[in-house]
Design an enzyme around this catalytic site. Structure first.
Site, PDB file in Angstrom:
ATOM      1  N   GLU A  65      -5.773   0.868   5.124  1.00 34.07           N
ATOM      2  CA  GLU A  65      -5.918   1.583   6.400  1.00 34.07           C
ATOM      3  C   GLU A  65      -7.023   0.971   7.261  1.00 34.07           C
ATOM      4  O   GLU A  65      -6.864   0.851   8.472  1.00 34.07           O
ATOM      5  CB  GLU A  65      -6.202   3.064   6.147  1.00 34.07           C
ATOM      6  CG  GLU A  65      -4.990   3.842   5.681  1.00 34.07           C
ATOM      7  CD  GLU A  65      -3.823   3.759   6.653  1.00 34.07           C
ATOM      8  OE1 GLU A  65      -4.053   3.632   7.866  1.00 34.07           O
ATOM      9  OE2 GLU A  65      -2.679   3.782   6.199  1.00 34.07           O
TER      10      GLU A  65
ATOM     11  N   CYS B  59      13.655  14.863  21.784  1.00 38.32           N
ATOM     12  CA  CYS B  59      12.642  14.078  22.497  1.00 38.32           C
ATOM     13  C   CYS B  59      12.720  14.367  23.993  1.00 38.32           C
ATOM     14  O   CYS B  59      13.737  14.081  24.642  1.00 38.32           O
ATOM     15  CB  CYS B  59      12.852  12.596  22.234  1.00 38.32           C
ATOM     16  SG  CYS B  59      11.722  11.558  23.172  1.00 38.32           S
TER      17      CYS B  59
ATOM     18  N   TRP C 246       0.821  -1.213   0.000  1.00 41.46           N
ATOM     19  CA  TRP C 246       0.000   0.000   0.000  1.00 41.46           C
ATOM     20  C   TRP C 246       0.859   1.268   0.000  1.00 41.46           C
ATOM     21  O   TRP C 246       0.335   2.364  -0.109  1.00 41.46           O
ATOM     22  CB  TRP C 246      -0.980   0.012   1.177  1.00 41.46           C
ATOM     23  CG  TRP C 246      -0.385  -0.422   2.479  1.00 41.46           C
ATOM     24  CD1 TRP C 246       0.256   0.365   3.378  1.00 41.46           C
ATOM     25  CD2 TRP C 246      -0.366  -1.752   3.016  1.00 41.46           C
ATOM     26  NE1 TRP C 246       0.678  -0.390   4.441  1.00 41.46           N
ATOM     27  CE2 TRP C 246       0.294  -1.698   4.252  1.00 41.46           C
ATOM     28  CE3 TRP C 246      -0.849  -2.986   2.565  1.00 41.46           C
ATOM     29  CZ2 TRP C 246       0.490  -2.831   5.050  1.00 41.46           C
ATOM     30  CZ3 TRP C 246      -0.652  -4.104   3.357  1.00 41.46           C
ATOM     31  CH2 TRP C 246       0.001  -4.016   4.585  1.00 41.46           C
ATOM     32  N   ARG C 247       2.181   1.099   0.121  1.00 40.18           N
ATOM     33  CA  ARG C 247       3.056   2.268  -0.010  1.00 40.18           C
ATOM     34  C   ARG C 247       3.520   2.449  -1.446  1.00 40.18           C
ATOM     35  O   ARG C 247       4.193   3.421  -1.756  1.00 40.18           O
ATOM     36  CB  ARG C 247       4.290   2.098   0.882  1.00 40.18           C
ATOM     37  CG  ARG C 247       3.966   2.263   2.342  1.00 40.18           C
ATOM     38  CD  ARG C 247       5.236   2.423   3.145  1.00 40.18           C
ATOM     39  NE  ARG C 247       4.904   2.598   4.539  1.00 40.18           N
ATOM     40  CZ  ARG C 247       5.589   2.090   5.542  1.00 40.18           C
ATOM     41  NH1 ARG C 247       6.682   1.385   5.306  1.00 40.18           N
ATOM     42  NH2 ARG C 247       5.226   2.299   6.778  1.00 40.18           N
TER      43      ARG C 247
ATOM     44  N   GLY D  19     -12.135  -9.873  11.942  1.00 39.78           N
ATOM     45  CA  GLY D  19     -12.897  -9.341  13.082  1.00 39.78           C
ATOM     46  C   GLY D  19     -13.449  -7.957  12.764  1.00 39.78           C
ATOM     47  O   GLY D  19     -13.284  -7.442  11.647  1.00 39.78           O
ATOM     48  N   TYR D  20     -14.126  -7.355  13.727  1.00 41.49           N
ATOM     49  CA  TYR D  20     -14.725  -6.020  13.548  1.00 41.49           C
ATOM     50  C   TYR D  20     -15.462  -5.947  12.207  1.00 41.49           C
ATOM     51  O   TYR D  20     -15.128  -5.170  11.327  1.00 41.49           O
ATOM     52  CB  TYR D  20     -13.654  -4.919  13.627  1.00 41.49           C
ATOM     53  CG  TYR D  20     -12.950  -4.859  14.945  1.00 41.49           C
ATOM     54  CD1 TYR D  20     -13.484  -4.142  16.009  1.00 41.49           C
ATOM     55  CD2 TYR D  20     -11.753  -5.535  15.129  1.00 41.49           C
ATOM     56  CE1 TYR D  20     -12.845  -4.104  17.236  1.00 41.49           C
ATOM     57  CE2 TYR D  20     -11.107  -5.511  16.360  1.00 41.49           C
ATOM     58  CZ  TYR D  20     -11.659  -4.789  17.403  1.00 41.49           C
ATOM     59  OH  TYR D  20     -11.025  -4.758  18.611  1.00 41.49           O
TER      60      TYR D  20
ATOM     61  N   CYS E  71      10.242   3.544  18.105  1.00 44.90           N
ATOM     62  CA  CYS E  71       9.594   4.035  19.326  1.00 44.90           C
ATOM     63  C   CYS E  71       8.492   3.041  19.715  1.00 44.90           C
ATOM     64  O   CYS E  71       7.315   3.358  19.727  1.00 44.90           O
ATOM     65  CB  CYS E  71       9.039   5.434  19.089  1.00 44.90           C
ATOM     66  SG  CYS E  71       8.666   6.289  20.631  1.00 44.90           S
TER      67      CYS E  71
ATOM     68  N   GLN F  82      -7.078  -2.980  12.781  1.00 50.05           N
ATOM     69  CA  GLN F  82      -7.435  -4.024  13.726  1.00 50.05           C
ATOM     70  C   GLN F  82      -6.390  -5.098  13.906  1.00 50.05           C
ATOM     71  O   GLN F  82      -6.535  -5.948  14.760  1.00 50.05           O
ATOM     72  CB  GLN F  82      -8.759  -4.670  13.322  1.00 50.05           C
ATOM     73  CG  GLN F  82      -8.766  -5.177  11.910  1.00 50.05           C
ATOM     74  CD  GLN F  82     -10.128  -5.015  11.284  1.00 50.05           C
ATOM     75  OE1 GLN F  82     -10.766  -3.971  11.412  1.00 50.05           O
ATOM     76  NE2 GLN F  82     -10.587  -6.031  10.619  1.00 50.05           N
ATOM     77  N   THR F  83      -5.338  -5.057  13.076  1.00 49.48           N
ATOM     78  CA  THR F  83      -4.345  -6.117  13.241  1.00 49.48           C
ATOM     79  C   THR F  83      -3.000  -5.688  12.674  1.00 49.48           C
ATOM     80  O   THR F  83      -2.823  -4.538  12.294  1.00 49.48           O
ATOM     81  CB  THR F  83      -4.860  -7.438  12.607  1.00 49.48           C
ATOM     82  OG1 THR F  83      -3.944  -8.477  12.927  1.00 49.48           O
ATOM     83  CG2 THR F  83      -4.998  -7.344  11.112  1.00 49.48           C
TER      84      THR F  83
HETATM   85 FE1  SF4 Z   1      10.772   7.371  21.087  1.00 51.98          FE
HETATM   86 FE2  SF4 Z   1      12.000   9.540  22.018  1.00 51.98          FE
HETATM   87 FE3  SF4 Z   1      13.158   7.176  22.253  1.00 51.98          FE
HETATM   88 FE4  SF4 Z   1      12.920   8.332  19.841  1.00 51.98          FE
HETATM   89  S1  SF4 Z   1      14.126   9.053  21.565  1.00 51.98           S
HETATM   90  S2  SF4 Z   1      12.514   6.166  20.361  1.00 51.98           S
HETATM   91  S3  SF4 Z   1      10.935   9.339  20.042  1.00 51.98           S
HETATM   92  S4  SF4 Z   1      11.251   7.796  23.217  1.00 51.98           S
END
Ligand code: SF4
Length: 404
Positions: free
Chosen positions: A69, A240, A56-57, A113-114, A224, A74-75
């Site tokens: 999307e 961050c 899908w990209r 599901g859903y 993250c 849901q998964t």
């Molecule tokens: Fe997440 Fe901040 Fe760690 Fe980057 S630095 S992975 S944004 S917590």
């Protein structure tokens, strides 16, 4: 890096939104023009070398992006791949989806599901074809008028398909934004959502909004992560706040989940010759529109009772009585074929799958057949294979097949 954690509160301001708003402006303050520019550059640089190649990209077709999307809500990516390929092979265009029967759409949705999402896809395709000549709108408000398209999905379609600025907040970006901002509150609360959508608006004001949004989601998914974010490998660590304060494992604040309720249900494959009784789940019920064997909750058995002779006898008495009351059917035999355990929303379900012979010629009583507006049919296992069913119904049907 941001300054103090708590913003200056407005003197004399009432509790609630004004307080939260002042705190939020403090959290957003570090993310102004130059910092946002640096953040976007680093993000795109990372994305150029780390983006996973996903089908899908590789398209700007809003129809294909929309399907992906809705499925991804849901998964996981891995689980969606075969569904996405099958669905698009069956319905390559929005016109093909609009022209399909709901039953066929639900059959291809089976296992995801859903099911209301599958039904909404179908309805939205019909609206797009009937009212918009098959063209997807690019405006957020117009997209959000379509069944099943909320704020996130509208933003994803607008930015990925049309490369127009639109904020997005979903599970991966919710976590990423909360950590970048160092937001200690509940990001799913109204105040948290106001903050995160405002942050998303700022991030989306880019020359390449589609790429930015894809990159934000990918960073949330790959780096993250919910547990043990890989901060040292993160291209955004220098801006961050959670990383600077060492709070990345405490943010976002955990979601309070409703208590799980154990439930015991019985499902019965009632047989007349080669055929079994199946019913279509009524509108408003769980799995509305799908077909299943007769199924109802039972109280004579607990979640942990063994299926010994005594418990079985209690269960059989209850099932006999229910079949008589609900369907006017007296069954000759009852046998346990298997047990399944599964969860639906906050319910943990123990499902006892039984078989029973129903005397040939005994039809379901008209009164019972219309109870709850359920439709019913007597079908062979081969015919049942072509109906859309919930996962447990399908597992039961396949167990019956193996038994034959
Ligand atoms: Fe997440 Fe901040 Fe760690 Fe980057 S630095 S992975 S944004 S917590």
């Amino acid at each position: 890096m941001p300054g103090g954690r708590q913003g200056q509160k407005n003197a004399g301001a009432p509790p609630g939104r004004l307080w939260a708003s002042a705190d939020h402006q403090e959290l957003l303050r570090p993310f102004s023009g130059p910092v946002l520019g640096t953040l976007r550059r680093r993000l795109l640089g990372w994305y150029a070398t780390h983006a996973r190649p996903l089908p899908w990209r590789e398209t700007c077709d809003p129809y294909r992006i929309w399907i992906s999307e809705i499925m991804l809500q849901q998964t996981t990516v891995k689980a969606v791949m075969p569904y996405y390929a099958r669905f698009l092979a069956a319905f390559p265009t929005v016109h093909a989806l609009a022209a399909a029967t709901e039953s066929r759409v639900l059959q291809l949705w089976e296992g995801l599901g859903y099911y209301s999402r599958g039904r909404n896809l179908h309805r939205a395709a019909q609206v797009i074809c009937a009212e918009l000549q098959g063209d997807f709108p690019s405006e957020l408000a117009a997209l959000q008028k379509l069944p099943g398209i909320g704020r996130y999905t509208a933003g994803a379609i607008r930015s990925f398909a049309f490369d127009l600025p639109a904020p997005i907040v979903e599970a991966n970006t919710l976590r990423l934004y909360a950590r970048l901002l160092g937001y200690p509150g509940d990001p799913r609360s109204r105040a948290g959502q106001l903050l995160l959508w405002e942050f998303a608006e700022r991030l989306a004001q880019s020359k390449t909004p589609g790429q930015i949004n894809q990159a934000l989601m990918e960073l949330g998914a790959q780096v993250c992560t919910p547990v043990d974010p890989d901060c040292l490998a993160c291209p955004l660590k220098s801006c961050c706040r959670a990383f600077a304060e060492g709070t990345q494992k405490e943010i976002p604040a955990p979601q309070i989940r409703p208590a799980v309720t154990p439930v015991v249900e019985a499902t019965i494959a009632l047989r007349q010759g080669e055929c079994f009784l199946v019913q279509q789940r009524p509108v408003g019920a769980r799995w509305a529109g799908l077909w299943d064997f007769v199924r109802f909750p039972v109280t004579s058995l607990s979640e942990s009772d063994p299926l010994d002779v005594e418990c079985r006898n209690r269960l059989f008495c209850e099932v006999h009585a229910e079949l008589q009351n609900r369907h006017g059917l007296r069954t000759e035999t009852l046998q346990v074929l298997q047990e399944l355990r599964h969860s639906v929303t906050r319910y943990r379900i123990r499902l006892i799958c039984l078989t029973a012979e129903s005397p040939v010629g005994r039809a379901i009583t008209p009164a019972a057949a219309t109870a709850g507006a359920e439709r019913h049919q007597w079908l062979t296992l081969q015919e049942i294979e072509r109906l859309p069913m919930p996962v447990t119904g399908r597992k039961f049907a396949r167990a019956l097949h193996r038994q034959e």
